[in-house]
Scaffold this motif. Structure first.
Motif, PDB file in Angstrom:
ATOM      1  N   THR A  36      20.262   4.447  31.247  1.00 51.47           N
ATOM      2  CA  THR A  36      21.383   4.756  30.348  1.00 51.47           C
ATOM      3  C   THR A  36      22.732   4.505  31.029  1.00 51.47           C
ATOM      4  N   PRO A  37      23.812   4.362  30.259  1.00 54.75           N
ATOM      5  CA  PRO A  37      23.848   4.332  28.799  1.00 54.75           C
ATOM      6  C   PRO A  37      23.298   3.009  28.276  1.00 54.75           C
ATOM      7  N   ALA A  38      22.634   3.067  27.137  1.00 53.85           N
ATOM      8  CA  ALA A  38      22.029   1.854  26.557  1.00 53.85           C
ATOM      9  C   ALA A  38      22.082   1.947  25.032  1.00 53.85           C
ATOM     10  N   LEU A  39      22.090   0.783  24.411  1.00 47.78           N
ATOM     11  CA  LEU A  39      22.107   0.731  22.944  1.00 47.78           C
ATOM     12  C   LEU A  39      20.697   0.571  22.420  1.00 47.78           C
ATOM     13  N   VAL A 299      22.305  13.427  30.324  1.00 43.75           N
ATOM     14  CA  VAL A 299      23.136  14.567  30.751  1.00 43.75           C
ATOM     15  C   VAL A 299      23.225  14.491  32.271  1.00 43.75           C
ATOM     16  N   MET A 300      24.447  14.248  32.770  1.00 39.11           N
ATOM     17  CA  MET A 300      24.611  14.098  34.225  1.00 39.11           C
ATOM     18  C   MET A 300      25.136  15.378  34.873  1.00 39.11           C
ATOM     19  N   GLY A 344      31.172  11.560  28.848  1.00 41.55           N
ATOM     20  CA  GLY A 344      31.295  12.072  27.481  1.00 41.55           C
ATOM     21  C   GLY A 344      30.967  13.553  27.512  1.00 41.55           C
ATOM     22  N   ILE A 345      31.875  14.368  27.002  1.00 41.46           N
ATOM     23  CA  ILE A 345      31.676  15.824  27.080  1.00 41.46           C
ATOM     24  C   ILE A 345      31.098  16.325  25.760  1.00 41.46           C
ATOM     25  N   ALA A 352      24.683  28.696  19.469  1.00 45.21           N
ATOM     26  CA  ALA A 352      23.637  28.729  20.494  1.00 45.21           C
ATOM     27  C   ALA A 352      22.734  27.524  20.247  1.00 45.21           C
ATOM     28  N   VAL A 353      22.801  26.563  21.125  1.00 47.17           N
ATOM     29  CA  VAL A 353      22.002  25.358  20.955  1.00 47.17           C
ATOM     30  C   VAL A 353      20.844  25.445  21.931  1.00 47.17           C
ATOM     31  N   GLU A 354      19.735  24.866  21.520  1.00 48.49           N
ATOM     32  CA  GLU A 354      18.603  24.742  22.434  1.00 48.49           C
ATOM     33  C   GLU A 354      19.108  24.216  23.766  1.00 48.49           C
ATOM     34  N   SER A 355      19.170  25.034  24.790  1.00 49.46           N
ATOM     35  CA  SER A 355      19.772  24.526  26.012  1.00 49.46           C
ATOM     36  C   SER A 355      18.897  23.465  26.668  1.00 49.46           C
ATOM     37  N   ASP A 356      17.602  23.442  26.357  1.00 48.76           N
ATOM     38  CA  ASP A 356      16.706  22.438  26.929  1.00 48.76           C
ATOM     39  C   ASP A 356      17.156  21.025  26.595  1.00 48.76           C
ATOM     40  N   MET A 357      17.743  20.898  25.409  1.00 50.14           N
ATOM     41  CA  MET A 357      18.134  19.566  24.962  1.00 50.14           C
ATOM     42  C   MET A 357      19.225  18.982  25.865  1.00 50.14           C
ATOM     43  N   PHE A 358      19.971  19.862  26.522  1.00 50.70           N
ATOM     44  CA  PHE A 358      21.106  19.398  27.321  1.00 50.70           C
ATOM     45  C   PHE A 358      20.959  19.777  28.797  1.00 50.70           C
ATOM     46  N   LYS A 359      19.711  19.866  29.268  1.00 45.65           N
ATOM     47  CA  LYS A 359      19.483  20.105  30.711  1.00 45.65           C
ATOM     48  C   LYS A 359      19.879  18.864  31.490  1.00 45.65           C
ATOM     49  N   VAL A 360      20.336  19.043  32.708  1.00 43.60           N
ATOM     50  CA  VAL A 360      20.660  17.881  33.547  1.00 43.60           C
ATOM     51  C   VAL A 360      19.431  16.960  33.618  1.00 43.60           C
ATOM     52  N   GLY A 361      19.678  15.684  33.360  1.00 46.81           N
ATOM     53  CA  GLY A 361      18.580  14.705  33.389  1.00 46.81           C
ATOM     54  C   GLY A 361      17.999  14.426  32.011  1.00 46.81           C
ATOM     55  N   SER A 362      18.311  15.265  31.009  1.00 42.52           N
ATOM     56  CA  SER A 362      17.774  15.005  29.659  1.00 42.52           C
ATOM     57  C   SER A 362      18.487  13.812  29.048  1.00 42.52           C
ATOM     58  N   VAL A 363      17.787  13.107  28.175  1.00 40.69           N
ATOM     59  CA  VAL A 363      18.460  12.027  27.450  1.00 40.69           C
ATOM     60  C   VAL A 363      18.853  12.518  26.057  1.00 40.69           C
TER      61      VAL A 363
END
Ligand SMILES: Cc1ncc(COP(=O)(O)O)c(C=O)c1O
Length: 402
Positions: A36-39, A299-300, A344-345, A352-363
């Motif tokens: 990533t980032p990729a189209l 997510v970096m 990108g922030i 309250a969002v599923e925090s798993d979706m935005f763990k470091v390393g998640s796409v």
């Protein structure tokens, strides 16, 4: 209808193209393994959008679809859209796009723009002279008509030339009516080097009018009146015939141009990819297209619970039409804002969002707000189906657009 396997194999030949950075993904691997980032380009959704536009135009057999390639800038994607819609040729906005299409085997092109400098006119003539190429170009200036005629005669070719009419966008184009007929007559006077091909009556500003009724009224009102006045003036000047082209329309309005009975060609292009600026248009009973194009980001950093930082900033996403949409989240819960060129922030403070979706390393998948300039930032499309990468195809005509 699915893209044929032979076409996909032919397209992967593009991976060997010299001078391009390597593709970000490998066929057969999960999409989530893409660098990533990729189209990303969803083949199933692309096929459905092509089927939708084909079905929408079926009641108008006198109207040809000429999908615009300016959004994707890729001969491989153009080949897919032609195969799936049955269209015979594409539009391009830039000479380099037309050259990339011809190199990629797409030979029937309307260059929906003016080509004026000497070097570009020479390239245009060289391209038109290539075996099997059927190319037309626009004019809105008598001097340009003479220049095209001189170079076409020198190259021993005939150029098909359409007059661009300013039907209200106040961009390029001559005034509707007598000025249009005067330019058409100038083209005819340069036969056989030039052949008058008809009129382009495209109004870009109407494409994103949100309400269907207002979009329809803009085309069936002022745009149609200007188009009819221009045809009438050409008839009066003795330069019109019914087989000439009347072309225009984009993803937002093509169905209204088709309804007029006056347009015989429509140029919708973004329907192939779709962006949030188009998915935000009201559709009501209209043909509704689905998102095909996404940017995959990683997510970096997750410095705070309410802030995730993606590796896709303005080098990967154009923000001119607003922020991209974060896929898989409810409106207002995960909003993208620019963190600069490479960041990108994602603001997660809304809920309250599923925090798993935005763990470091998640796409994370985001839908770009404007496809054309976002695609222009990338070298490759990653084609995927059912979560698996099928192929990568180059975006050969990306760049400043020479
Ligand atoms: C001349 C012309 N025709 C057609 C289009 C295609 O429109 P869209 O991508 O909105 O379908 C454009 C887009 O800018 C254009 O400039």
């Amino acid at each position: 209808m699915r893209c044929s396997a032979t076409l996909l194999q032919r397209l992967s030949a593009g991976m060997a193209r010299p001078g391009l950075p390597g593709p970000p993904a490998c066929a057969g691997f999960p999409v989530a393994a893409t660098d990533t980032p990729a189209l990303l380009l969803d083949l199933t959704a692309l096929e459905r959008n092509c089927a939708r536009i084909k079905a929408a135009l079926e009641p108008f057999p006198h109207v040809a679809l000429r999908p615009h390639a300016k959004a994707h800038k890729s001969s491989a994607v153009a080949a897919m859209t032609l195969e799936l819609t049955g269209a015979r040729g594409v539009c391009c906005q830039k000479l380099c796009e037309a050259e990339a299409m011809v190199d990629g085997g797409i030979n029937d092109i309307l260059l929906s723009n003016e080509i004026v400098s000497q070097s570009k006119i020479e390239r245009l003539c060289q391209l038109t002279a290539r075996p099997g190429v059927k190319l037309a170009v626009l004019v809105d200036d008598a001097g340009n008509v003479s220049d095209l005629a001189r170079e076409a005669a020198r190259a021993n070719i005939q150029l098909e030339v359409l007059v661009e009419v300013d039907v209200g966008q106040n961009r390029c184009g001559v005034a509707p009516g007598p000025a249009t007929a005067a330019l058409a007559s100038a083209i005819v006077s340069h036969s056989p080097a030039l052949r008058f091909g008809g009129l382009q009556c495209y109004h870009g500003l109407t494409q994103h009018i949100r309400s269907v009724a207002e979009r329809r009224a803009a085309i069936l009102g002022p745009v149609l009146a200007a188009t009819k006045a221009s045809i009438a003036a050409c008839e009066a000047a003795g330069v019109w015939s019914p087989d000439l082209r009347v072309t225009g329309g984009g993803t937002g309005t093509f169905i209204f141009e088709a309804e007029t009975g006056v347009f015989n060609e429509v140029q919708a292009g973004s329907f192939v990819l779709m962006d949030t600026d188009y998915t935000d248009n009201d559709a009501e009973d209209q043909v509704k297209f689905e998102p095909v194009l996404h940017c995959l980001a990683t997510v970096m950093s997750r410095p705070l619970p309410e802030r995730a930082v993606l590796d896709a900033g303005t080098k990967a996403l154009d923000l001119g039409c607003g922020p991209p949409r974060v896929v898989g989240t409810k409106p207002g819960t995960a909003t993208y804002r620019s963190g600069g060129d490479e960041h990108g922030i994602i603001d997660l403070s809304g809920a309250a969002v599923e925090s798993d979706m935005f763990k470091v390393g998640s796409v994370v998948w985001v839908q770009p707000s404007h496809c054309d300039p976002t695609v222009n930032l990338h070298d490759w499309f990653v084609l995927h189906r059912d979560g698996i990468v099928q192929d990568c195809v180059p975006i050969e005509a990306r760049g400043p657009g020479r």
